[in-house]
Design an enzyme around this catalytic site. Structure first.
Site, mmCIF file in Angstrom:
data_model
loop_
_atom_site.group_PDB
_atom_site.id
_atom_site.type_symbol
_atom_site.label_atom_id
_atom_site.label_comp_id
_atom_site.label_asym_id
_atom_site.label_seq_id
_atom_site.Cartn_x
_atom_site.Cartn_y
_atom_site.Cartn_z
ATOM 1 N N ARG A 39 2.454 -2.254 6.986
ATOM 2 C CA ARG A 39 2.851 -1.652 6.259
ATOM 3 C C ARG A 39 1.906 -0.423 6.400
ATOM 4 O O ARG A 39 0.426 -0.465 5.545
ATOM 5 C CB ARG A 39 2.555 -2.146 4.774
ATOM 6 C CG ARG A 39 3.540 -0.992 3.932
ATOM 7 C CD ARG A 39 4.140 -1.748 2.512
ATOM 8 N NE ARG A 39 4.843 -1.154 1.476
ATOM 9 C CZ ARG A 39 4.818 -0.429 0.099
ATOM 10 N NH1 ARG A 39 2.590 -0.798 0.220
ATOM 11 N NH2 ARG A 39 5.790 0.003 0.085
ATOM 12 N N SER A 108 15.071 -4.983 3.219
ATOM 13 C CA SER A 108 14.340 -4.965 1.742
ATOM 14 C C SER A 108 15.393 -5.192 1.148
ATOM 15 O O SER A 108 16.932 -4.298 0.958
ATOM 16 C CB SER A 108 13.728 -3.885 1.261
ATOM 17 O OG SER A 108 12.267 -3.910 2.028
ATOM 18 N N LYS A 137 5.348 -0.572 -6.061
ATOM 19 C CA LYS A 137 6.452 -0.444 -5.347
ATOM 20 C C LYS A 137 6.716 0.974 -6.635
ATOM 21 O O LYS A 137 8.001 0.149 -7.657
ATOM 22 C CB LYS A 137 7.487 -1.764 -5.572
ATOM 23 C CG LYS A 137 7.246 -2.209 -4.842
ATOM 24 C CD LYS A 137 8.124 -1.319 -3.469
ATOM 25 C CE LYS A 137 8.418 -3.136 -2.085
ATOM 26 N NZ LYS A 137 8.499 -2.170 -0.895
#
Length: 155
Positions: A39, A108, A137
């Site tokens: 990521r 997701s 997030k």
């Protein structure tokens, strides 16, 4: 390909405090990690490619699947085993058309409707959450909570 999702590591160099990502990934694999996702939210395309290529050397050495977050181009460039896509990324069906049936595609999901859509569209796995508030997030208004997790895992 049989995929073991038992211990799925998502990398983030921002949390390494100067340690080598390559070394941390190798240590994690030696510690039992069965799947790695890179990521790199803030990396340029070239930097992401270089990082992914380096990590792919390690995951290939240990026969551990490598998933690339968001970037189908990087996954193709290094022949990663798959991609993980968010709700604002390329649609799953189009990603499958580009990558083929032999690659892993994870999606997701932040609620039951998104999880059902991912399942219906043929996701290999669904990443749920966040369950609780998290600083990583920032685009999520409300975490799904334990009750939301229970609801989604019943499908």
């Amino acid at each position: 390909m049989d995929i073991n999702y038992k211990l799925y590591l998502i990398t983030d160099r921002n949390f390494l405090n100067g340690r080598s990502l390559k070394k941390c990934v190798e240590d994690a694999i030696k510690g039992g990690v069965t799947l790695i996702q890179i990521r790199e939210k803030d990396a340029s395309t070239r930097e992401f490619y270089e990082v992914a290529k380096e990590v792919k050397e390690i995951t290939s050495k240990y026969n551990i699947p490598l998933i690339i977050n968001d970037r189908i181009d990087i996954a193709i460039a290094i022949d990663a085993e798959g991609v993980h896509l968010g709700q604002s990324d390329m649609p799953l069906k189009l990603a499958r058309k580009i990558l083929g049936e032999d690659k892993i595609i994870g999606i997701s999901a932040n609620n039951l409707e998104e999880a059902l859509e991912a399942q219906r569209d043929g996701a290999d796995y669904i990443g749920l959450g966040p369950v609780f508030y998290t600083g990583t997030k920032k685009d999520i208004d409300e975490p799904i909570g334990v009750q939301g997790l229970r609801e989604i895992t019943k499908i």
